[in-house]
Write an enzyme that holds these catalytic residues in place. Structure first.
Site, short mmCIF file in Angstrom:
data_model
loop_
_atom_site.label_atom_id
_atom_site.label_comp_id
_atom_site.label_asym_id
_atom_site.label_seq_id
_atom_site.Cartn_x
_atom_site.Cartn_y
_atom_site.Cartn_z
CE1 TYR A 92 -3.34 -2.84 1.14
CE2 TYR A 92 -1.98 -3.08 3.09
CZ TYR A 92 -2.99 -3.54 2.27
OH TYR A 92 -3.66 -4.68 2.62
CB CYS A 105 14.93 -11.40 -4.28
SG CYS A 105 16.10 -12.35 -3.34
#
Ligand code: LLP
Length: 423
Positions: free
Chosen positions: A323, A349
């Site tokens: 968000y 990653c």
């Protein structure tokens, strides 16, 4: 420090209640979620007090944080629960919740969810489709009971929040339109296993203004007036959902339950009926009473920035990546002398695995620790094993003690239930 309930520096060391966080982190390791349950209970009491002029029930939205000790503390204090799955139901029953204070919500309840709810004798199902109504009625009838339901209205009210957590507009998958509710009420006689006990809405999350609640309630009352004559018994429950926005950073505002109570009282002012009002706060009870404690793995200076690589990542706290949420970050040891700007990132990653950009913190080294603030809501409950990273440990401070709520997952836990090929 307004963005952290129950956390403060003492002698330059960040404490949770009376405990040095460094000591707890030293014992349990990091990443570590730490909750101050006394602060949660204080928020609950403030919430309850704000609605005390109504006949009112608080139904804590378990999805925000489903840690067992937290549920126990709330159950003990007389709080009710909003569960979104049979898993959450199982948790609150294990925590000792009174079934008569449990509501099951959710747009896609399974047969098993409903069967478990009926078996436990929960108070209410908030229903969101005609299909769900038919299933609840059928399963309740087979059991020889009548299930009380609230029809979840989609009031088509806009809220200023992140689009992923706005739920009360017509285009969203949630709730029923006024026309659908009318049609369901007119068929109530053909649904003998359920009784329409009232109406509900939930507008979204992290809402910072009380106005949408007033708007939603006006729509709800109109629909209630429309369906009441069609029903054998007048519906007497109104559920206005959760969504009370919290202060994530000091410069931000928050929505206090008293502000919502005031606009609701204004809308209900001229009505003569008495309704039971249900609220479903999640975030506002727990967000600021929790932190994610993390250790610095590496400091990596680059040409134009300094990366602070933590041992907590987006698998532990997804909110910044999902968000673009901002959470304050504090060093466990305060030191204003060598403040530097860091890009605070996790080890996963993905470039979205970033907690904050250009964030001021004292000079930190490998092994130093920080607390990511306001992580008590939708932190641990949304965490995952992405990158095959074990789930973090969780601990609570409650009435002058600290207590391990959940062990850190071991590598064996991580692979439990997996089956290698018989090679
Ligand atoms: N009631 C219903 C039916 C809900 O769907 C929710 C949250 C609540 C109550 C509680 O809302 P709260 O008081 O916590 O705002 N993961 C997102 C938030 C998703 C909220 C989902 N529904 C986040 O981290 O911001």
């Amino acid at each position: 420090m307004t963005a952290a309930d129950g956390f403060a520096y003492r002698n330059g060391e960040l404490h949770c209640g009376d405990f040095r966080i460094e000591d707890i982190a030293h014992e349990l390791g990091t990443p570590l979620y730490l909750y101050n349950l006394d602060a949660v209970l204080e928020r609950f009491e403030q919430h309850r007090a704000a609605f005390s002029s109504f006949s009112h029930r608080t139904s804590y939205a378990v999805k925000a944080n489903s840690s067992l000790p937290l549920l126990q503390a709330l159950a003990n204090a007389g709080c009710g629960f909003d569960v979104n799955s049979r898993g959450e139901l199982h948790r609150v029953l294990t925590a000792g919740a009174d079934a008569r204070r449990i509501t099951m919500t959710g747009v896609g309840k399974s047969r098993a969810d409903i069967e478990d709810g009926l078996a436990a004798g929960i108070a209410l199902f908030n229903v969101e489709s005609a299909s769900e109504c038919r299933l609840i009625s059928e399963l309740a009838e087979a059991k020889g009971v009548v299930a009380d339901v609230l029809l979840r209205l989609n009031p088509d009210v806009e809220t200023e929040t992140h689009p992923y957590i706005s739920t009360g507009e017509a285009a969203h998958k949630f709730g029923l339109s006024p026309a659908d509710i009318h049609s369901l009420a007119s068929q109530a006689a053909w649904l003998p296993g359920l009784r329409i006990a009232g109406l509900a809405f939930h507008l979204g999350s992290q809402i910072l203004s009380p106005a949408p609640y007033a708007q939603g309630l006006r729509v709800l009352l109109k629909v209630l007036d429309d369906i009441t004559p069609m029903l054998e018994r007048a519906p007497d429950i109104i559920d206005i959902g959760g969504g009370f926005g919290v202060r994530y950073e000091e410069r931000h505002g928050e929505l206090l339950p008293g502000q919502v109570a005031a606009v609701l009282a204004e809308v209900l002012g001229t009505r003569e009926e008495t309704w039971t009002l249900i609220t479903e706060p999640g975030r506002s009870l727990v967000a600021n009473a929790g932190v994610l404690v993390s250790s610095v793995e590496h400091v990596k200076p680059s040409e134009d920035r300094n990366f602070l690589i933590l041992d907590a990542g987006m698998n532990d706290l997804l909110r910044p990546a999902l968000y673009q949420a901002s959470h304050g970050i504090l060093p466990l040891r305060s030191d204003d002398s060598h403040v530097q700007m860091y890009d605070v990132v996790g080890p996963v990653c993905e470039s979205s695995d970033t907690f904050a950009l250009r964030y001021p913190l004292p000079g930190l080294d490998r092994g130093d620790r920080v607390a990511v603030l306001s992580a008590g809501a939708y932190g641990a409950s949304m965490s995952s094993n992405y990158n095959s990273r074990p789930l973090a440990a969780e601990a609570v401070v409650y009435r002058g003690r600290w207590h391990v709520a959940r062990d850190r997952q071991s590598l064996d836990d991580l692979m439990r239930g997996e089956h290698p090929l018989p090679l």
